[in-house]
Design an enzyme around this catalytic site. Structure first.
Site, PDB file in Angstrom:
ATOM      1  CG  ASN A 102      -2.247  -0.643   0.942  1.00 22.56           C
ATOM      2  OD1 ASN A 102      -2.697  -0.670  -0.211  1.00 22.56           O
ATOM      3  ND2 ASN A 102      -2.878  -1.144   1.973  1.00 22.56           N
ATOM      4  CB  SER A 128      -8.417  -4.060  -3.070  1.00 23.06           C
ATOM      5  OG  SER A 128      -9.450  -4.069  -2.103  1.00 23.06           O
ATOM      6  CE  LYS A 183      -6.171  -1.396  -1.862  1.00 21.20           C
ATOM      7  NZ  LYS A 183      -5.235  -1.496  -0.812  1.00 21.20           N
ATOM      8  CG  HIS A 186     -10.590   0.242  -3.390  1.00 22.63           C
ATOM      9  ND1 HIS A 186     -10.223  -0.170  -2.126  1.00 22.63           N
ATOM     10  CD2 HIS A 186     -11.476  -0.675  -3.839  1.00 22.63           C
ATOM     11  CE1 HIS A 186     -10.869  -1.294  -1.835  1.00 22.63           C
ATOM     12  NE2 HIS A 186     -11.631  -1.617  -2.862  1.00 22.63           N
ATOM     13  CG  ASN A 187      -7.747   1.314   0.576  1.00 21.96           C
ATOM     14  OD1 ASN A 187      -8.091   0.614  -0.360  1.00 21.96           O
ATOM     15  ND2 ASN A 187      -6.806   0.955   1.431  1.00 21.96           N
ATOM     16  CD  GLU A 190     -11.804  -0.740   2.572  1.00 22.95           C
ATOM     17  OE1 GLU A 190     -11.303  -1.138   1.497  1.00 22.95           O
ATOM     18  OE2 GLU A 190     -11.242  -0.891   3.670  1.00 22.95           O
ATOM     19  CE  LYS A 261      -2.968  -2.145   9.066  1.00 25.24           C
ATOM     20  NZ  LYS A 261      -2.862  -3.363   8.239  1.00 25.24           N
ATOM     21  CG  HIS A 453      -8.406  38.283  -1.307  1.00 21.26           C
ATOM     22  ND1 HIS A 453      -7.036  38.180  -1.436  1.00 21.26           N
ATOM     23  CD2 HIS A 453      -8.669  38.173   0.023  1.00 21.26           C
ATOM     24  CE1 HIS A 453      -6.494  37.994  -0.241  1.00 21.26           C
ATOM     25  NE2 HIS A 453      -7.467  38.005   0.663  1.00 21.26           N
TER      26      HIS A 453
HETATM   27  P1  NBP Z   1       3.537  -6.477   6.437  1.00 22.91           P
HETATM   28  O1  NBP Z   1       3.103  -5.165   5.977  1.00 22.91           O
HETATM   29  O2  NBP Z   1       3.346  -6.828   7.851  1.00 22.91           O
HETATM   30  O3  NBP Z   1       5.097  -6.657   6.051  1.00 22.91           O
HETATM   31  C1  NBP Z   1       5.826  -7.775   6.483  1.00 22.91           C
HETATM   32  C2  NBP Z   1       6.836  -8.177   5.448  1.00 22.91           C
HETATM   33  O4  NBP Z   1       7.759  -7.111   5.185  1.00 22.91           O
HETATM   34  C3  NBP Z   1       7.681  -9.349   5.907  1.00 22.91           C
HETATM   35  O5  NBP Z   1       7.890 -10.209   4.803  1.00 22.91           O
HETATM   36  C4  NBP Z   1       8.947  -8.677   6.351  1.00 22.91           C
HETATM   37  O6  NBP Z   1      10.074  -9.532   6.324  1.00 22.91           O
HETATM   38  C5  NBP Z   1       9.086  -7.631   5.306  1.00 22.91           C
HETATM   39  N1  NBP Z   1      10.050  -6.551   5.607  1.00 22.91           N
HETATM   40  C6  NBP Z   1      10.004  -5.559   6.535  1.00 22.91           C
HETATM   41 BR1  NBP Z   1       8.680  -5.330   7.743  1.00 22.91          BR
HETATM   42  N2  NBP Z   1      11.064  -4.761   6.512  1.00 22.91           N
HETATM   43  C7  NBP Z   1      11.858  -5.246   5.536  1.00 22.91           C
HETATM   44  C8  NBP Z   1      13.108  -4.856   5.027  1.00 22.91           C
HETATM   45  N3  NBP Z   1      13.731  -3.779   5.481  1.00 22.91           N
HETATM   46  N4  NBP Z   1      13.649  -5.591   4.027  1.00 22.91           N
HETATM   47  C9  NBP Z   1      13.005  -6.674   3.546  1.00 22.91           C
HETATM   48  N5  NBP Z   1      11.804  -7.096   3.987  1.00 22.91           N
HETATM   49  C10 NBP Z   1      11.216  -6.387   4.978  1.00 22.91           C
HETATM   50  O7  NBP Z   1       2.881  -7.649   5.540  1.00 22.91           O
HETATM   51  P2  NBP Z   1       1.411  -7.805   4.923  1.00 22.91           P
HETATM   52  O8  NBP Z   1       0.357  -7.514   5.915  1.00 22.91           O
HETATM   53  O9  NBP Z   1       1.432  -9.114   4.239  1.00 22.91           O
HETATM   54  O10 NBP Z   1       1.347  -6.651   3.826  1.00 22.91           O
HETATM   55  C11 NBP Z   1       2.261  -6.571   2.756  1.00 22.91           C
HETATM   56  C12 NBP Z   1       1.947  -5.322   1.957  1.00 22.91           C
HETATM   57  O11 NBP Z   1       0.630  -5.458   1.394  1.00 22.91           O
HETATM   58  C13 NBP Z   1       1.914  -4.044   2.792  1.00 22.91           C
HETATM   59  O12 NBP Z   1       2.451  -2.976   2.041  1.00 22.91           O
HETATM   60  C14 NBP Z   1       0.457  -3.817   3.036  1.00 22.91           C
HETATM   61  O13 NBP Z   1       0.150  -2.445   3.243  1.00 22.91           O
HETATM   62  C15 NBP Z   1      -0.158  -4.348   1.755  1.00 22.91           C
HETATM   63  N6  NBP Z   1      -1.530  -4.774   1.833  1.00 22.91           N
HETATM   64  C16 NBP Z   1      -1.991  -5.454   2.910  1.00 22.91           C
HETATM   65  C17 NBP Z   1      -3.312  -5.881   2.960  1.00 22.91           C
HETATM   66  C18 NBP Z   1      -3.819  -6.650   4.118  1.00 22.91           C
HETATM   67  O14 NBP Z   1      -5.017  -6.919   4.165  1.00 22.91           O
HETATM   68  N7  NBP Z   1      -2.969  -7.036   5.076  1.00 22.91           N
HETATM   69  C19 NBP Z   1      -4.163  -5.620   1.885  1.00 22.91           C
HETATM   70  C20 NBP Z   1      -3.665  -4.955   0.785  1.00 22.91           C
HETATM   71  C21 NBP Z   1      -2.358  -4.539   0.774  1.00 22.91           C
HETATM   72  P3  NBP Z   1      10.474 -10.392   7.643  1.00 22.91           P
HETATM   73  O15 NBP Z   1       9.605 -11.598   7.581  1.00 22.91           O
HETATM   74  O16 NBP Z   1      11.909 -10.708   7.422  1.00 22.91           O
HETATM   75  O17 NBP Z   1      10.215  -9.532   8.834  1.00 22.91           O
END
Ligand code: NBP
Length: 477
Positions: A102, A128, A183, A186-187, A190, A261, A453
């Site tokens: 995101n 999404s 996106k 979209h949010n 939402e 968020k 103005h």
């Molecule tokens: P997170 O947003 O919690 O991210 C965790 C991941 O980021 C892990 O794989 C972690 O690796 C990695 N990471 C981090 Br933190 N810092 C890092 C770094 N410096 N170098 C390399 N890897 C790093 O995971 P998520 O909830 O699966 O979301 C992923 C993305 O998708 C986000 O941007 C989120 O906003 C987006 N998103 C989420 C949703 C949802 O419903 N959750 C929906 C749509 C989009 P590690 O395992 O080594 O700590």
């Protein structure tokens, strides 16, 4: 190099997206900073398809066929930059980095520009649908170059959700940050949808006197009509749920402080920059903010309010029908405002976004999926340069038919002291757009009075100033 696609970042989203690719017949290289997560993924789900476990960044890149398609699903912000910094030197011209996190679209524009200089396609992609969507088919909003879409699009079309008519819920949105921008909006929409549903619930509860279980049934009925949508469906589920520990309705035991968020807030911030009135989305963001100000709320609890008057059974049923009208009309306004923001962003950044296509790919997979989006797509299909959704004949007719009930609901909300900022903002927007004259003329007069103005006139061209401190004659500015 045998993998058609690679996913790095294997928390819930990345893991499910990787499994989705594999289940659709693609060979997927998987990588995670903490390699154990990649190992665990292959151990647990290896039988779902072809995975290539990789431990280092180098192994990961080497595992990908060229041009490389590398999907990044890490935490948005600095982690994304860190990952790009790690991988970019290992890639070659023509390769693609697909950021499915995101990200803020401004960051995406910057990253795209930087990587373009290296010949690498950076594809900022909105995804999404949460973790469930990532696994079974999300709505996917890719930005970036048209060239990258040619190499990537068919794969995204395969793993995306499908609308009821079978078409994939993904399309090339436009260059650089267009996908993440869409996106974001979209949010924002939402947030507005959720707020309007929350207001409908509160009114049914406090004005009509229904219980959460009864309101769940009302939402189930609504879900069979024009409000048919994922959010209405899950609202009924949440309202019907009973807390196991206390036996009380689940909604009555959850703390009433909504969290966020940031994508809703971004939608409003960017709308302010673009000069687009997204009052419905703004009220939704503010409503969450108000709910979280515990001390403010505690300090205000003794403020005077009206004494509620319970409705008779028949009156409550009639009121519920009116709330459906108010909710539907307000929803039309939210989408009108959201699509206006997309159109404005598209014009500002030269994205040439197809608004009908956006409505189309939101029909499945994403949180705001709804039958309603078919109508929006049809409106833009009929007229691509539609200046506003309210200019569509069908929507104009429906909102016109709803307006008496919409107003009546707001009268009741006001008289009974139940806040309905989303409904109210939507109606104010509708009435402002309809108005023959707005008090903006007076605002211009005030601005000219204290700040010289200047103002324009209704009867002649040019800018004018009245000598307020002098003889009040008018001069041409
Ligand atoms: P997170 O947003 O919690 O991210 C965790 C991941 O980021 C892990 O794989 C972690 O690796 C990695 N990471 C981090 Br933190 N810092 C890092 C770094 N410096 N170098 C390399 N890897 C790093 O995971 P998520 O909830 O699966 O979301 C992923 C993305 O998708 C986000 O941007 C989120 O906003 C987006 N998103 C989420 C949703 C949802 O419903 N959750 C929906 C749509 C989009 P590690 O395992 O080594 O700590």
């Amino acid at each position: 190099s045998s993998a058609q696609i690679g996913v790095t970042g294997l928390a819930v989203m990345g893991r499910n997206l990787a499994r989705n690719f594999a289940r659709n017949g693609f060979t997927v290289a998987v990588h995670n900073r903490t390699a154990a997560k990649a190992r665990a993924l292959v151990d647990e789900f290896g039988d779902e398809g072809e995975f290539v476990y990789t431990e280092t960044a180098k192994d990961f890149v080497a595992a990908l066929e060229r041009p490389r398609r590398l999907v990044v699903m890490v935490k948005a912000g600095e982690p994304t930059d860190a990952v790009i910094k790690e991988f970019a030197p290992l890639l070659e011209p023509g390769d693609m980095i697909v950021d499915g996190g995101n990200a803020h679209f401004a960051d995406t524009r910057r990253r795209e520009r930087e990587l373009r200089e290296l010949g690498i396609h950076f594809v900022g992609t909105g995804v999404s649908g949460g973790e469930e969507g990532a696994l079974n088919g999300p709505s996917i909003m890719p930005g970036g170059s048209a060239e990258s879409y040619a190499a990537l699009g068919p794969m995204l079309e395969k793993i995306s959700a499908k609308a009821a008519d079978g078409s994939p819920c993904t399309a090339h949105i436009g260059p650089d940050g267009a996908g993440h921008f869409v996106k974001m909006v979209h949010n924002g929409i939402e947030y507005a949808d959720m707020q309007l549903i929350a207001e409908a619930y509160q009114l049914l509860r406090e004005v009509a006197g229904y219980s959460p279980a009864e309101i769940a049934d009302i939402f189930r009925t609504w879900n069979r009509g024009r409000l048919d949508s994922y959010l209405i469906e899950i609202t009924a589920e949440v309202l019907a749920h009973v807390d196991a520990a206390t036996g009380k309705p689940f909604v009555d035991v959850v703390a009433d402080r909504a969290e966020q968020k940031g994508t809703g807030r971004w939608t409003v911030q960017i709308a302010l920059d673009l000069g687009v009135p997204v009052s419905g989305i703004a009220e939704a963001v503010f409503a969450r903010s108000v709910s979280g100000h515990t001390e403010l709320r505690a300090a205000s609890r003794d403020l005077a309010g009206p004494v509620a008057e319970p409705l008779s059974k028949e009156a409550a049923a009639a009121f519920a029908d009116r709330v459906e009208q108010a909710l539907y009309a307000s929803k039309i306004v939210s989408y009108t405002q959201g699509f206006h923001e997309i159109a404005a962003g598209s014009a500002e950044y030269g994205w040439d976004i197809d608004l009908g296509a956006v409505a189309s790919i939101w029909r499945g997979g994403c949180i705001i999926r709804a039958a309603f989006l078919d109508r929006i797509r049809a409106a833009y299909d009929a007229r691509a340069d539609l200046p506003s959704l309210l200019a569509d004949e069908g929507f104009a007719r429906e909102i016109g038919a709803a307006q008496d009930d919409w107003r009546a609901v707001l009268v009741a909300a006001t008289q009974q002291g139940v806040p309905a900022p989303g409904f109210a903002a939507a109606l104010a927007y509708y009435d402002a757009l309809r108005a023959e004259r707005l008090p903006a003329a007076l605002t211009q007069g005030q601005r000219d009075y204290f700040g010289a103005h200047t103002y324009r006139r209704t009867d002649r061209e040019g800018s004018f100033h009245t000598l307020w401190g002098g003889d009040r004659s008018e001069v041409e500015a």
